[in-house]
Scaffold this motif. Sequence first.
Motif, PDB file in Angstrom:
ATOM      1  N   ALA A 183       0.934  -1.288   0.027  1.00 11.85           N
ATOM      2  CA  ALA A 183       0.001   0.025  -0.111  1.00 11.85           C
ATOM      3  C   ALA A 183       0.960   1.075  -0.073  1.00 11.85           C
ATOM      4  CB  ALA A 183      -0.882   0.259   1.350  1.00 11.85           C
ATOM      5  N   ILE A 184       0.868   2.044  -0.985  1.00 10.28           N
ATOM      6  CA  ILE A 184       1.403   3.455  -0.928  1.00 10.28           C
ATOM      7  C   ILE A 184       0.685   4.317   0.074  1.00 10.28           C
ATOM      8  CG2 ILE A 184       1.737   5.573  -2.529  1.00 10.28           C
ATOM      9  CD1 ILE A 184       1.723   3.797  -4.744  1.00 10.28           C
ATOM     10  N   THR A 185       1.693   4.892   1.035  1.00 12.94           N
ATOM     11  CA  THR A 185       0.863   5.203   2.206  1.00 12.94           C
ATOM     12  C   THR A 185       1.242   6.703   2.846  1.00 12.94           C
ATOM     13  OG1 THR A 185       1.085   2.974   2.852  1.00 12.94           O
ATOM     14  CG2 THR A 185       0.692   4.595   4.496  1.00 12.94           C
ATOM     15  N   PRO A 186       0.937   7.745   1.919  1.00 11.90           N
ATOM     16  CA  PRO A 186       1.194   9.075   2.645  1.00 11.90           C
ATOM     17  C   PRO A 186       0.355   9.175   4.251  1.00 11.90           C
ATOM     18  CG  PRO A 186       0.156   9.090   0.427  1.00 11.90           C
ATOM     19  CD  PRO A 186       0.110   7.932   0.846  1.00 11.90           C
ATOM     20  N   ARG A 187       1.117   9.507   4.962  1.00  9.44           N
ATOM     21  CA  ARG A 187       0.575   9.724   6.334  1.00  9.44           C
ATOM     22  C   ARG A 187      -0.764  10.365   6.352  1.00  9.44           C
ATOM     23  NH1 ARG A 187       3.368   8.631  11.074  1.00  9.44           N
ATOM     24  NH2 ARG A 187       1.681   8.226  12.649  1.00  9.44           N
ATOM     25  N   PHE A 188      -0.807  11.668   5.942  1.00  5.09           N
ATOM     26  CA  PHE A 188      -2.057  12.431   5.550  1.00  5.09           C
ATOM     27  C   PHE A 188      -1.362  13.682   5.052  1.00  5.09           C
ATOM     28  CE2 PHE A 188      -0.771  14.055   9.495  1.00  5.09           C
ATOM     29  CZ  PHE A 188      -1.554  15.239  10.092  1.00  5.09           C
ATOM     30  N   ALA A 189      -2.248  14.397   4.124  1.00  6.27           N
ATOM     31  CA  ALA A 189      -1.901  15.288   3.170  1.00  6.27           C
ATOM     32  C   ALA A 189      -0.908  16.094   3.810  1.00  6.27           C
ATOM     33  CB  ALA A 189      -2.959  15.900   2.387  1.00  6.27           C
TER      34      ALA A 189
END
Length: 439
Positions: free
Chosen positions: A194-200
């Motif tokens: 899963a490509i996982t940006p923490r949050f924007a």
Amino acid sequence: MKAYRAAILRFADDRTALYEEDGLLVIGPDAQGQPVVRAVGPYRELVDRFPGLSITHFPGRILAPGFVDLHIHCPQTDVIGSPAEGLLPWLENYTFPHESRFHDGEYATEVASFFLDELLRHGVTTALAFATSHPSSVDALFQQAQQRRLRFITGKVLQDRFSPDGVRDQTEQSLIDTEALIQRWHGVDRLGYAITPRFAPTSTPEQLRGAGELAARYPQVWVQSHVAENLAEIAWARELFPQSRSYLATYADFGLMRDRSVYAHCIHFDDDDRALMRETGAAAAVSPTSNLFLGSGFFDYQGADRVGYRYGLASDVGGGTSFSPFHTMLAAYYVGREGQTKPGLSLSPQHLWWQHTAGAAAALGLAGEQGAPSIGNLNPGCEADFVLLNPQATPLLARKTAQARNLDELLFSLIVLGDDRVIERTAVAGQWWPAQAAG
């Protein structure tokens, strides 16, 4: 092949439960040799189809699909139950200091081992999980999940700004590391990336753009992040990305909303956001114990169903307060009933259970569509992940379930009064876990 006789719970395509008080579940290899459900139904109708097959009988027990957790943080295992004034102070005071320790591969492996065993002890056989920003944390989780034969999805967290030393990564290297991990782990055994940006807010536009490019280059991997959890977070995201229509739209603008995209929380939405979820195929990971614990708000079930986008249940440990699917389902019932900030409704026990099994599987794109594996159910062809439930696990539960007049009353008793003691055994890929539990 293996066969088990017990009461059996599974789900039809319309979210309704199918229940056999005296059922037979037959497990055997598919064309690729993987253990799947070969037959399921009333014992009296199936038993003669399998002459000579040894049948293990579990009187008074229920066989049900293994639970699917749509959003959980492995590195927050030791953060669970930490007091805080809200999301952002909780991250600063507890989460980030704990996550900074995962650069140490041995430490990451020890926590991953405990974390996965805890999931299995609670009957969770598939999870979409966050690691940390350290590649070693991803390797540790995948290695431990592979040993347990789990269908498991995780990824390296992307966070190249507004994060303390020890967890903040570097933009270019974070994307190089992500692609290397995709190539190393995605599709190995039952593992997925899963490509996982923490949050924007904790990613620069450059990092989000690179993540979107990877999502386009690898359409079979997942995307996971957080969105619209609380009002302070939303205001921050709008300040940082003023060109986007909404916080959610920020992810779409960077190519991060599509099938196999799962966004945790999705509380403070308008109908344009809900339509964007539907049109892109993204799904919401509803995290009720976390939302109640942090005072974030209440997921709007009526709005989600009215507009029509996918969702499923998640523990969100460590903001979430329990690994137990029973605690999560009960909290979802509370969240549904809240009627001051949104329309209140009473979620049926069958619907609550569906959210944590077949519904969560559909949100992941793992309900058998377009040749994908099918999990979260016990229909023929589904992967052989299931739990053995004891409805007499505690004196009060035994007293209550003995009085159940129908399936809803039985399931609701388990949801309200159940915990890890109800999970008598867990089977992963057709094998009981731990091995000594085999029957």
